[in-house]
Design a protein around this motif. Structure first.
Motif, PDB file in Angstrom:
ATOM      1  N   CYS A 252      25.725  -5.954  21.117  1.00 32.18           N
ATOM      2  CA  CYS A 252      27.084  -6.582  20.687  1.00 32.18           C
ATOM      3  C   CYS A 252      28.226  -5.645  21.205  1.00 32.18           C
ATOM      4  N   GLU A 253      27.916  -4.344  21.302  1.00 30.42           N
ATOM      5  CA  GLU A 253      28.997  -3.558  21.883  1.00 30.42           C
ATOM      6  C   GLU A 253      29.182  -3.641  23.342  1.00 30.42           C
ATOM      7  N   THR A 254      28.079  -3.977  23.771  1.00 32.96           N
ATOM      8  CA  THR A 254      28.193  -4.095  25.709  1.00 32.96           C
ATOM      9  C   THR A 254      28.940  -5.634  25.705  1.00 32.96           C
ATOM     10  N   ALA A 255      28.763  -6.447  24.828  1.00 27.36           N
ATOM     11  CA  ALA A 255      29.485  -7.879  25.170  1.00 27.36           C
ATOM     12  C   ALA A 255      30.970  -7.450  24.840  1.00 27.36           C
ATOM     13  N   ALA A 256      30.951  -6.748  23.698  1.00 21.44           N
ATOM     14  CA  ALA A 256      32.660  -6.195  23.248  1.00 21.44           C
ATOM     15  C   ALA A 256      33.280  -5.600  24.356  1.00 21.44           C
ATOM     16  N   SER A 257      32.725  -4.607  25.037  1.00 19.34           N
ATOM     17  CA  SER A 257      33.184  -3.822  25.987  1.00 19.34           C
ATOM     18  C   SER A 257      33.750  -4.625  27.215  1.00 19.34           C
ATOM     19  N   SER A 350      26.837 -10.756  36.557  1.00 14.15           N
ATOM     20  CA  SER A 350      26.454  -9.463  36.207  1.00 14.15           C
ATOM     21  C   SER A 350      25.270  -9.714  35.090  1.00 14.15           C
ATOM     22  N   LEU A 351      24.240  -8.702  35.160  1.00 15.86           N
ATOM     23  CA  LEU A 351      23.255  -8.847  34.105  1.00 15.86           C
ATOM     24  C   LEU A 351      23.002  -7.411  33.527  1.00 15.86           C
ATOM     25  N   TYR A 352      23.033  -7.326  32.193  1.00 17.99           N
ATOM     26  CA  TYR A 352      23.002  -6.091  31.527  1.00 17.99           C
ATOM     27  C   TYR A 352      21.502  -6.288  30.689  1.00 17.99           C
ATOM     28  N   TRP A 353      20.781  -5.353  30.970  1.00 18.41           N
ATOM     29  CA  TRP A 353      19.312  -5.466  30.274  1.00 18.41           C
ATOM     30  C   TRP A 353      19.385  -4.113  29.214  1.00 18.41           C
ATOM     31  N   ILE A 354      19.150  -4.581  28.038  1.00 16.45           N
ATOM     32  CA  ILE A 354      19.241  -3.513  27.022  1.00 16.45           C
ATOM     33  C   ILE A 354      17.982  -3.040  26.584  1.00 16.45           C
ATOM     34  N   THR A 355      17.417  -2.102  27.127  1.00 14.33           N
ATOM     35  CA  THR A 355      15.875  -1.701  26.838  1.00 14.33           C
ATOM     36  C   THR A 355      15.725  -0.092  27.266  1.00 14.33           C
ATOM     37  N   GLU A 356      14.856   0.312  26.661  1.00 16.48           N
ATOM     38  CA  GLU A 356      14.493   1.790  26.802  1.00 16.48           C
ATOM     39  C   GLU A 356      13.062   1.814  27.933  1.00 16.48           C
ATOM     40  N   GLU A 367      16.114  -4.890  41.140  1.00 18.08           N
ATOM     41  CA  GLU A 367      16.363  -4.630  42.607  1.00 18.08           C
ATOM     42  C   GLU A 367      16.639  -5.588  43.434  1.00 18.08           C
ATOM     43  N   ARG A 368      15.700  -6.653  43.304  1.00 15.19           N
ATOM     44  CA  ARG A 368      15.749  -7.904  43.761  1.00 15.19           C
ATOM     45  C   ARG A 368      17.351  -8.532  43.469  1.00 15.19           C
ATOM     46  N   LEU A 369      17.201  -8.710  42.364  1.00 15.73           N
ATOM     47  CA  LEU A 369      18.699  -9.305  41.933  1.00 15.73           C
ATOM     48  C   LEU A 369      19.848  -8.491  42.449  1.00 15.73           C
ATOM     49  N   SER A 370      19.920  -7.537  42.609  1.00 15.95           N
ATOM     50  CA  SER A 370      20.897  -6.717  43.142  1.00 15.95           C
ATOM     51  C   SER A 370      21.053  -6.906  44.670  1.00 15.95           C
ATOM     52  N   ILE A 371      19.970  -7.135  45.258  1.00 26.30           N
ATOM     53  CA  ILE A 371      20.102  -7.276  46.702  1.00 26.30           C
ATOM     54  C   ILE A 371      20.967  -8.600  47.107  1.00 26.30           C
ATOM     55  N   LEU A 372      20.556  -9.591  45.883  1.00 24.17           N
ATOM     56  CA  LEU A 372      21.181 -10.814  46.268  1.00 24.17           C
ATOM     57  C   LEU A 372      22.553 -10.915  45.779  1.00 24.17           C
ATOM     58  N   GLY A 373      23.032  -9.851  45.401  1.00 22.37           N
ATOM     59  CA  GLY A 373      24.635  -9.880  45.099  1.00 22.37           C
ATOM     60  C   GLY A 373      24.896  -9.782  43.346  1.00 22.37           C
ATOM     61  N   ILE A 374      23.995  -9.687  42.749  1.00 17.87           N
ATOM     62  CA  ILE A 374      24.306  -9.630  41.284  1.00 17.87           C
ATOM     63  C   ILE A 374      24.185  -8.305  40.787  1.00 17.87           C
ATOM     64  N   ARG A 375      25.263  -7.938  39.805  1.00 17.00           N
ATOM     65  CA  ARG A 375      25.388  -6.592  39.432  1.00 17.00           C
ATOM     66  C   ARG A 375      24.510  -6.529  38.232  1.00 17.00           C
ATOM     67  N   THR A 376      23.466  -5.581  38.326  1.00 11.88           N
ATOM     68  CA  THR A 376      22.460  -5.336  37.353  1.00 11.88           C
ATOM     69  C   THR A 376      22.642  -4.038  36.610  1.00 11.88           C
ATOM     70  N   HIS A 377      22.399  -3.875  35.436  1.00 11.89           N
ATOM     71  CA  HIS A 377      22.626  -2.379  34.683  1.00 11.89           C
ATOM     72  C   HIS A 377      21.303  -2.573  33.570  1.00 11.89           C
ATOM     73  N   ARG A 378      20.887  -1.436  33.480  1.00 16.77           N
ATOM     74  CA  ARG A 378      19.994  -1.293  32.563  1.00 16.77           C
ATOM     75  C   ARG A 378      20.348  -0.140  31.612  1.00 16.77           C
ATOM     76  N   ASN A 387      27.616   3.722  28.902  1.00 19.93           N
ATOM     77  CA  ASN A 387      28.490   4.788  29.649  1.00 19.93           C
ATOM     78  C   ASN A 387      27.540   4.993  31.130  1.00 19.93           C
ATOM     79  N   GLU A 388      26.419   4.834  30.854  1.00 23.61           N
ATOM     80  CA  GLU A 388      25.421   5.391  31.875  1.00 23.61           C
ATOM     81  C   GLU A 388      25.443   4.061  32.867  1.00 23.61           C
ATOM     82  N   ALA A 389      25.441   2.924  32.263  1.00 29.54           N
ATOM     83  CA  ALA A 389      25.391   1.647  33.154  1.00 29.54           C
ATOM     84  C   ALA A 389      26.495   1.465  33.883  1.00 29.54           C
TER      85      ALA A 389
END
Length: 393
Positions: A252-257, A350-356, A367-378, A387-389
């Motif tokens: 929820c905080e990621t979506a709100a930000s 943009s894709l935000y993956w919430i995981t540990e 990595e493949r998604l990032s190469i195709l122009g999609i901004r990926t964040h874990r 903040n790290e993402a």
């Protein structure tokens, strides 16, 4: 009923047998004293439970996750006899044990006020305050309980917002074809101008160009900026309760930000929340951001639809969508395929993956998604979070 009462009754019965057997007056006197103790205990506890009055308030009813709320409690009872203690059961917004108890000593007709500090580790709506009271008599023989209802305070714990860079959705001919079409109203030409090298031939006003003997190009009114579509995975998270609540908070905080970053730059935002009770938050600028916070605070992670199905349904109404943001705790090949399809439509994705976790196959997929122009964040909920993402953007 406390353990002292059975022992007390056993002593009373034993003393009664001795008194009847010997006929000594001292034993009858002791029996009278014990009987008076028992009657006093019953009367004091019953009157205290029936006449206790509890009122509560808090100076802050709206706060952010992680903050502390100060609960002010006033207790008073009108019994004629003193009691040993009042044990107040409090409903608090905690991880696992949602109830805590505190013990206070009261005198008849004298009000006692105290303050209790509550931590708010998770977002959501909470009814906090005293939900029950347990009274013990002065001899600790009898304890009675009573539920307290309808007097709690509604506490709103909102998601935190991290300042991140917005997704740029600038309009113009340099944008992908889909976005370029949506930023101009082709039904409303507003003016003409001289042809410039690189202008599409379909924009040339041929009749006027033949009349003026020079190439003239139509100017169209530019419509509003394309929307940013934020899609949040509200599927149940299969984990321990405390871990699941933390992951829900970070989602929820990621979506709100993201919504705050886009609205602050005057990008319209739509955020459908497909839980068991669907709702949608939308806005044009930063003034509408509170409704996004309110929706994310209230939503539940109980969606009956898989996130892949939600993405497929939302793809049907993306005519004016310039950017799509996917926020999920699960990364599957199907979600990755849909993200690629959205990118082929010309959107900023943009894709935000919430995981540990750091599974090799999932990281390779990112990595493949990032190469195709999609901004990926874990985003690791137990590390530096969003903040790290954001630093990796």
């Amino acid at each position: 009923m406390r353990m002292r009462l059975p022992v007390f009754l056993l002593c009373f019965v034993t003393l009664l047998i001795v008194a009847l057997s010997t006929g000594a007056s001292i034993y009858y006197l002791l029996l009278l004293v014990m009987l008076m103790m028992l009657v006093t205990s019953v009367i004091s506890v019953v009157l205290a439970v029936m006449t206790v009055k509890i009122s509560m308030d808090t100076p802050r009813r709206k706060l952010s996750r992680g903050a502390s709320a100060l609960l002010s409690v006033r207790v008073k009872y009108f019994g004629l006899l003193p009691t040993r203690s009042f044990q107040l059961v409090l409903s608090v917004p905690e991880d696992v044990n949602a109830q805590q108890s505190i013990e206070v000593a009261l005198m008849p007709f004298k009000e006692k006020q105290f303050q209790y500090e509550m931590s708010c580790p998770h977002r959501g709506l909470y009814h906090v305050g005293v939900v029950g009271v347990k009274v013990t008599d002065i001899f600790q023989l009898i304890s009675l309980k009573r539920k307290i209802s309808g007097n709690q305070v509604l506490l709103e714990v909102r998601p935190n917002v991290t300042r991140i860079r917005p997704i740029e959705l600038s309009s113009g001919d340099s944008e992908p074809t889909v976005i370029t079409r949506t930023t101009e109203d082709t039904a409303s030409p507003s003016d003409v101008r001289n042809y410039q090298l690189g202008d599409p031939l379909k924009k040339i006003h041929w009749k006027l160009s033949i009349r003026k003997r020079e190439l003239l190009v139509r100017n169209y009114e530019e419509s509003s900026r394309p929307d940013t579509l934020i899609l949040v995975d509200l599927s149940p998270i299969n984990s321990m309760r405390s871990q699941a609540l933390t992951m829900q908070d970070v989602i929820c905080e990621t979506a709100a930000s993201i919504a705050h970053a886009q609205l602050s730059n005057n990008y319209p935002v739509r955020m459908p929340l497909m839980s068991a009770h669907p709702q949608e938050a939308s806005g044009q600028n930063e003034l509408s951001f509170p409704r996004f916070l309110d929706a994310l605070m209230r939503t539940e992670f109980d969606s009956p639809y898989p996130f892949e199905q939600v993405l497929t349904l939302e793809m049907r109404r993306m005519q004016r969508t310039g950017g799509a943001v996917l926020v999920t705790a699960r990364l599957t090949p199907r979600i990755a395929d849909i993200a690629q399809q959205l990118r082929r439509y010309g959107m900023q994705v943009s894709l935000y993956w919430i995981t540990e976790t750091r599974r090799a196959e999932a990281l390779e997929m990112m990595e493949r998604l990032s190469i195709l122009g999609i901004r990926t964040h874990r985003v690791d909920p137990w590390d530096k979070g969003l903040n790290e993402a954001n630093a990796a953007q």
